[in-house]
Design a protein around this motif. Structure first.
Motif, PDB file in Angstrom:
ATOM      1  N   SER A  94      23.205  27.465  37.958  1.00  9.51           N
ATOM      2  CA  SER A  94      22.397  26.641  38.844  1.00  9.51           C
ATOM      3  C   SER A  94      21.533  25.723  38.007  1.00  9.51           C
ATOM      4  O   SER A  94      21.168  26.058  36.873  1.00  9.51           O
ATOM      5  CB  SER A  94      21.520  27.512  39.757  1.00  9.51           C
ATOM      6  OG  SER A  94      20.654  28.320  38.984  1.00  9.51           O
ATOM      7  N   ASP A  95      21.192  24.554  38.560  1.00  9.14           N
ATOM      8  CA  ASP A  95      20.359  23.610  37.828  1.00  9.14           C
ATOM      9  C   ASP A  95      18.889  23.939  38.044  1.00  9.14           C
ATOM     10  O   ASP A  95      18.541  24.964  38.645  1.00  9.14           O
ATOM     11  CB  ASP A  95      20.680  22.169  38.238  1.00  9.14           C
ATOM     12  CG  ASP A  95      20.420  21.911  39.720  1.00  9.14           C
ATOM     13  OD1 ASP A  95      19.722  22.711  40.366  1.00  9.14           O
ATOM     14  OD2 ASP A  95      20.918  20.890  40.238  1.00  9.14           O
TER      15      ASP A  95
ATOM     16  N   GLU B  30      16.819  22.762  40.001  1.00  7.16           N
ATOM     17  CA  GLU B  30      16.421  22.734  41.408  1.00  7.16           C
ATOM     18  C   GLU B  30      16.997  23.913  42.187  1.00  7.16           C
ATOM     19  O   GLU B  30      16.833  23.998  43.402  1.00  7.16           O
ATOM     20  CB  GLU B  30      16.846  21.420  42.056  1.00  7.16           C
ATOM     21  CG  GLU B  30      16.167  20.192  41.441  1.00  7.16           C
ATOM     22  CD  GLU B  30      16.611  18.902  42.100  1.00  7.16           C
ATOM     23  OE1 GLU B  30      17.556  18.955  42.931  1.00  7.16           O
ATOM     24  OE2 GLU B  30      16.027  17.850  41.801  1.00  7.16           O
TER      25      GLU B  30
ATOM     26  N   LYS C 270      20.205  24.528  42.606  1.00  7.98           N
ATOM     27  CA  LYS C 270      21.490  24.213  43.217  1.00  7.98           C
ATOM     28  C   LYS C 270      22.623  24.756  42.351  1.00  7.98           C
ATOM     29  O   LYS C 270      22.706  24.448  41.164  1.00  7.98           O
ATOM     30  CB  LYS C 270      21.637  22.702  43.393  1.00  7.98           C
ATOM     31  CG  LYS C 270      20.608  22.087  44.340  1.00  7.98           C
ATOM     32  CD  LYS C 270      20.802  20.582  44.454  1.00  7.98           C
ATOM     33  CE  LYS C 270      19.774  19.969  45.399  1.00  7.98           C
ATOM     34  NZ  LYS C 270      19.911  18.483  45.489  1.00  7.98           N
ATOM     35  N   MET C 271      23.482  25.540  42.976  1.00  6.15           N
ATOM     36  CA  MET C 271      24.572  26.154  42.229  1.00  6.15           C
ATOM     37  C   MET C 271      25.631  25.112  41.892  1.00  6.15           C
ATOM     38  O   MET C 271      25.904  24.199  42.676  1.00  6.15           O
ATOM     39  CB  MET C 271      25.203  27.281  43.056  1.00  6.15           C
ATOM     40  CG  MET C 271      26.145  28.158  42.270  1.00  6.15           C
ATOM     41  SD  MET C 271      26.666  29.612  43.211  1.00  6.15           S
ATOM     42  CE  MET C 271      27.689  30.429  41.983  1.00  6.15           C
ATOM     43  N   PHE C 272      26.236  25.221  40.701  1.00 11.52           N
ATOM     44  CA  PHE C 272      27.267  24.278  40.291  1.00 11.52           C
ATOM     45  C   PHE C 272      28.358  25.001  39.517  1.00 11.52           C
ATOM     46  O   PHE C 272      28.170  26.094  38.985  1.00 11.52           O
ATOM     47  CB  PHE C 272      26.681  23.155  39.426  1.00 11.52           C
ATOM     48  CG  PHE C 272      26.192  23.606  38.077  1.00 11.52           C
ATOM     49  CD1 PHE C 272      27.066  23.718  37.000  1.00 11.52           C
ATOM     50  CD2 PHE C 272      24.861  23.926  37.877  1.00 11.52           C
ATOM     51  CE1 PHE C 272      26.626  24.136  35.755  1.00 11.52           C
ATOM     52  CE2 PHE C 272      24.402  24.350  36.635  1.00 11.52           C
ATOM     53  CZ  PHE C 272      25.297  24.453  35.576  1.00 11.52           C
TER      54      PHE C 272
ATOM     55  N   TYR D 244      24.122  18.517  34.019  1.00  7.39           N
ATOM     56  CA  TYR D 244      23.066  19.144  34.808  1.00  7.39           C
ATOM     57  C   TYR D 244      21.845  19.439  33.942  1.00  7.39           C
ATOM     58  O   TYR D 244      21.974  19.786  32.766  1.00  7.39           O
ATOM     59  CB  TYR D 244      23.566  20.437  35.454  1.00  7.39           C
ATOM     60  CG  TYR D 244      24.636  20.216  36.491  1.00  7.39           C
ATOM     61  CD1 TYR D 244      24.300  19.916  37.809  1.00  7.39           C
ATOM     62  CD2 TYR D 244      25.984  20.282  36.145  1.00  7.39           C
ATOM     63  CE1 TYR D 244      25.284  19.706  38.758  1.00  7.39           C
ATOM     64  CE2 TYR D 244      26.973  20.064  37.097  1.00  7.39           C
ATOM     65  CZ  TYR D 244      26.619  19.770  38.397  1.00  7.39           C
ATOM     66  OH  TYR D 244      27.597  19.555  39.339  1.00  7.39           O
TER      67      TYR D 244
ATOM     68  N   VAL E 202      20.376  30.272  43.878  1.00  2.00           N
ATOM     69  CA  VAL E 202      21.140  29.490  44.842  1.00  2.00           C
ATOM     70  C   VAL E 202      20.269  29.242  46.066  1.00  2.00           C
ATOM     71  O   VAL E 202      19.194  29.825  46.213  1.00  2.00           O
ATOM     72  CB  VAL E 202      22.450  30.204  45.254  1.00  2.00           C
ATOM     73  CG1 VAL E 202      23.374  30.366  44.071  1.00  2.00           C
ATOM     74  CG2 VAL E 202      22.148  31.567  45.883  1.00  2.00           C
ATOM     75  N   ASN E 203      20.740  28.393  46.930  1.00  4.87           N
ATOM     76  CA  ASN E 203      20.016  28.103  48.173  1.00  4.87           C
ATOM     77  C   ASN E 203      21.030  27.716  49.242  1.00  4.87           C
ATOM     78  O   ASN E 203      21.263  26.540  49.494  1.00  4.87           O
ATOM     79  CB  ASN E 203      18.996  26.990  47.959  1.00  4.87           C
ATOM     80  CG  ASN E 203      18.154  26.735  49.206  1.00  4.87           C
ATOM     81  OD1 ASN E 203      18.071  27.571  50.100  1.00  4.87           O
ATOM     82  ND2 ASN E 203      17.544  25.565  49.271  1.00  4.87           N
ATOM     83  N   PHE E 204      21.673  28.710  49.823  1.00  6.25           N
ATOM     84  CA  PHE E 204      22.624  28.451  50.886  1.00  6.25           C
ATOM     85  C   PHE E 204      22.629  29.616  51.869  1.00  6.25           C
ATOM     86  O   PHE E 204      22.018  30.657  51.630  1.00  6.25           O
ATOM     87  CB  PHE E 204      24.033  28.175  50.347  1.00  6.25           C
ATOM     88  CG  PHE E 204      24.555  29.199  49.374  1.00  6.25           C
ATOM     89  CD1 PHE E 204      24.820  30.513  49.756  1.00  6.25           C
ATOM     90  CD2 PHE E 204      24.812  28.853  48.057  1.00  6.25           C
ATOM     91  CE1 PHE E 204      25.310  31.441  48.875  1.00  6.25           C
ATOM     92  CE2 PHE E 204      25.311  29.785  47.157  1.00  6.25           C
ATOM     93  CZ  PHE E 204      25.562  31.069  47.558  1.00  6.25           C
TER      94      PHE E 204
END
Length: 296
Positions: free
Chosen positions: A23-24, A26, A28-30, A50, A216-218
């Protein structure tokens, strides 16, 4: 830092196609297909589009062999536009991802790798044997992020400075640790031109978890006999499980099925798991639950 005249064992400049999962800054997973720029017995220099934080943990996989390892970001080594170069170190010193026989390290090289650093927070000093990657990150940033036992957090560490009276600050050293994995190498890695991104910190636990935990954020969907289907917010996940927030008060040891990430109407894959930890968040009027996937 080691004198400039001291030669260190060589790193190897080599490009290997890799998959980087994490994750970056922020959260956000990548999942990014990228490459190494140099190899070390301790890790690698990698490039990424990232923004990453020092001390955060990622999964690195070789695309040619599918071998993977868990790594932590030591720090940045440079940047060119929006492409960053980072030093990453294996979490396990026994990791052999590159299938390369690196040169052995001499006693003089081990001594040359010793450096006295000072925590920017509590001013505690420790004699540290830096790995090649840590040394390179320090040279680029004039600081390195590491765990301070006294502060109980990750802090910036630099070479000690004297106080206003000119007297050296009292040294509070931790026991000297000279692990096998802290050897040094000779050549300095290539650093991409351009200013390096600001060094950031991420929380680091003193005892590493079994699996890398990625922020993560989902949304996720939790199925249970007690609450049926519950749409929750997933905070972080790893290969071993995940953490989510819910308005439902689950009980520890509850057997569940979970799909993460989850989108209503889309095909979802549920896996068997169990609630292993529950924490009440009174201000949010929610509960944070730790989930461990069931062993297949």
């Amino acid at each position: 830092m080691p004198p400039e005249g001291v030669r260190r064992s060589s790193r190897i400049a080599r490009e290997i196609a890799i998959l980087l999962v994490g994750s970056d800054t922020e959260g956000k997973m990548f999942s990014e297909q990228t490459k190494t720029v140099l190899l070390s017995r301790h890790g690698a220099g990698i490039v990424s589009q990232y923004a990453l934080s020092a001390e955060q943990e990622l999964i690195l996989r070789r695309l040619d062999t599918n071998k993977e390892a868990e790594v932590r970001v030591v720090g940045n080594l440079g940047a060119q536009g929006k492409i960053y170069t980072y030093g990453v170190a294996f979490l396990s010193p026994e990791t052999d991802l590159w299938d390369i026989q690196f040169p052995s390290v001499t006693d003089s090289e081990k001594k040359a790798s010793l450096v006295l650093l000072q925590c920017s927070g509590c001013k505690t000093r420790e004699m540290v044997q830096q790995s090649d990657l840590e040394s390179d990150v320090y040279l680029v940033n004039e600081a390195i992020v590491r765990t301070c036992r006294k502060c109980g957090a990750s802090t910036y560490w630099r070479r000690p400075i004297e106080d206003e009276s000119g007297e050296p600050i009292r040294q509070e050293t931790a026991p000297l640790e000279v692990p096998e994995s802290a050897d040094h190498f000779e050549a300095r890695p290539p650093v991409l031109a351009g200013p390096a991104p600001a060094l950031q910190t991420a929380p680091r636990a003193e005892n590493r978890r079994k699996h890398v935990r990625t922020k993560v954020n989902f949304k996720a969907c939790v199925r249970s006999c007690t609450f049926g289907e519950d749409i929750v917010t997933c905070e972080n996940m790893s290969r071993g499980g995940l953490y989510f927030k819910s308005r439902k008060e689950y009980a520890a040891k509850t057997d569940i099925e979970v799909a993460a990430p989850y989108s209503p109407g889309a095909h979802a894959i549920f896996v068997r798991a169990q609630i292993v930890h529950v924490e009440e968040l009174r201000q949010e009027r929610r509960f944070r639950c730790g989930v461990c996937y069931a062993k297949s």
